[in-house]
Design a protein around this motif. Structure first.
Motif, PDB file in Angstrom:
ATOM      1  N   VAL A 123       2.676  -1.750   4.949  1.00 46.12           N
ATOM      2  CA  VAL A 123       2.245  -0.739   3.971  1.00 46.12           C
ATOM      3  C   VAL A 123       3.422   0.200   3.729  1.00 46.12           C
ATOM      4  O   VAL A 123       3.808   0.964   4.615  1.00 46.12           O
ATOM      5  CB  VAL A 123       1.018   0.032   4.482  1.00 46.12           C
ATOM      6  N   GLY A 124       4.002   0.107   2.550  1.00 48.29           N
ATOM      7  CA  GLY A 124       5.175   0.927   2.253  1.00 48.29           C
ATOM      8  C   GLY A 124       4.855   2.399   2.148  1.00 48.29           C
ATOM      9  O   GLY A 124       5.591   3.255   2.642  1.00 48.29           O
ATOM     10  N   THR A 125       3.747   2.718   1.497  1.00 51.64           N
ATOM     11  CA  THR A 125       3.347   4.115   1.277  1.00 51.64           C
ATOM     12  C   THR A 125       1.829   4.217   1.287  1.00 51.64           C
ATOM     13  O   THR A 125       1.145   3.331   0.767  1.00 51.64           O
ATOM     14  CB  THR A 125       3.865   4.637  -0.084  1.00 51.64           C
ATOM     15  N   VAL A 126       1.332   5.304   1.852  1.00 49.88           N
ATOM     16  CA  VAL A 126      -0.086   5.655   1.742  1.00 49.88           C
ATOM     17  C   VAL A 126      -0.190   6.948   0.938  1.00 49.88           C
ATOM     18  O   VAL A 126       0.483   7.941   1.245  1.00 49.88           O
ATOM     19  CB  VAL A 126      -0.739   5.847   3.127  1.00 49.88           C
ATOM     20  N   LEU A 127      -1.004   6.921  -0.110  1.00 48.64           N
ATOM     21  CA  LEU A 127      -1.281   8.114  -0.915  1.00 48.64           C
ATOM     22  C   LEU A 127      -2.700   8.571  -0.606  1.00 48.64           C
ATOM     23  O   LEU A 127      -3.655   7.818  -0.802  1.00 48.64           O
ATOM     24  CB  LEU A 127      -1.144   7.802  -2.410  1.00 48.64           C
ATOM     25  N   VAL A 128      -2.840   9.804  -0.115  1.00 49.00           N
ATOM     26  CA  VAL A 128      -4.144  10.319   0.302  1.00 49.00           C
ATOM     27  C   VAL A 128      -4.699  11.229  -0.792  1.00 49.00           C
ATOM     28  O   VAL A 128      -4.169  12.311  -1.050  1.00 49.00           O
ATOM     29  CB  VAL A 128      -4.029  11.089   1.632  1.00 49.00           C
ATOM     30  N   CYS A 129      -5.764  10.771  -1.435  1.00 49.70           N
ATOM     31  CA  CYS A 129      -6.405  11.527  -2.517  1.00 49.70           C
ATOM     32  C   CYS A 129      -7.778  12.013  -2.053  1.00 49.70           C
ATOM     33  O   CYS A 129      -8.796  11.784  -2.711  1.00 49.70           O
ATOM     34  CB  CYS A 129      -6.524  10.652  -3.760  1.00 49.70           C
TER      35      CYS A 129
END
Length: 200
Positions: A123-129
């Motif tokens: 997982v390159g990036t996790v975006l938390v919305c």
């Protein structure tokens, strides 16, 4: 009757906003706002993505797809995007409107078990919305630990907030965090923060 692309998009956005508001009414504490993220905030989140050719992006809290759309428009292939949404009605909406992505229905703290085995660690990036600032610190810890379990060492995750302060308890969770962007065009104005393990 002939509809222009702009008219169809306006109808789709109005429909998404109404669904988002209805789900907010059903469970206000689980959603960060009564309206979807504005394009300015969505693009700001998507701009933070780091991803190698064989890596995927994970989005926590897909909602009605405002950030999802920005991620795809930023060039992430649909099959490399995993979006986690706990609300079954919103998950269904995402599946209908973004048929190429992977919609995972469940709790973000369970992301390791929800991801396919060959994707864990890629997982390159996790975006938390999600409204992290409203989540108790022990639940924040479970979410943060889960994030770092699925990313290569040294990577960062990102979260937005409407508050002037960090949405995550950095010191308590052993994190370093800094604001990397701000938009006044969102309602309400929002900041994007970057987080890494302290010492990374």
């Amino acid at each position: 009757m002939i509809h222009s692309h702009a008219t169809l998009r306006t109808h789709k956005e109005a429909s998404a906003a109404w669904l988002f508001f209805k789900r907010w009414l059903a469970n206000p504490l689980s959603m960060a706002s009564i309206t979807p993220s504005a394009p300015s905030l969505s693009r700001l989140m998507a701009a933070q993505i780091t991803r190698g050719p064989d890596e995927v992006v994970v989005e926590f809290g897909g909602g009605t797809g405002a950030v999802t759309r920005a991620i795809l428009e930023a060039g992430v292939p649909a099959d490399k995007l995993f979006t986690v949404e706990r609300d079954s009605e919103l998950a269904g909406y995402l599946r209908r409107h973004f048929p190429g992505i992977h919609v995972l229905e469940g709790d973000v703290a369970d992301i390791r078990s929800m991801l396919p085995e060959d994707v864990r660690g890629k997982v390159g990036t996790v975006l938390v919305c999600l409204p992290m600032i409203l989540i108790p610190v022990e639940d924040q810890r479970a979410i943060v630990d889960a994030i770092f379990e699925v990313m290569p060492p040294g990577r960062a995750f990102y979260a937005y907030t409407y508050s002037a302060r960090s949405p995550i308890r950095r010191k308590a969770l052993g994190l370093k965090g800094r604001r990397v962007g701000f938009t006044i065009a969102n309602i309400p104005p929002a900041s994007v923060w970057r987080f890494v393990r302290d010492g990374a």
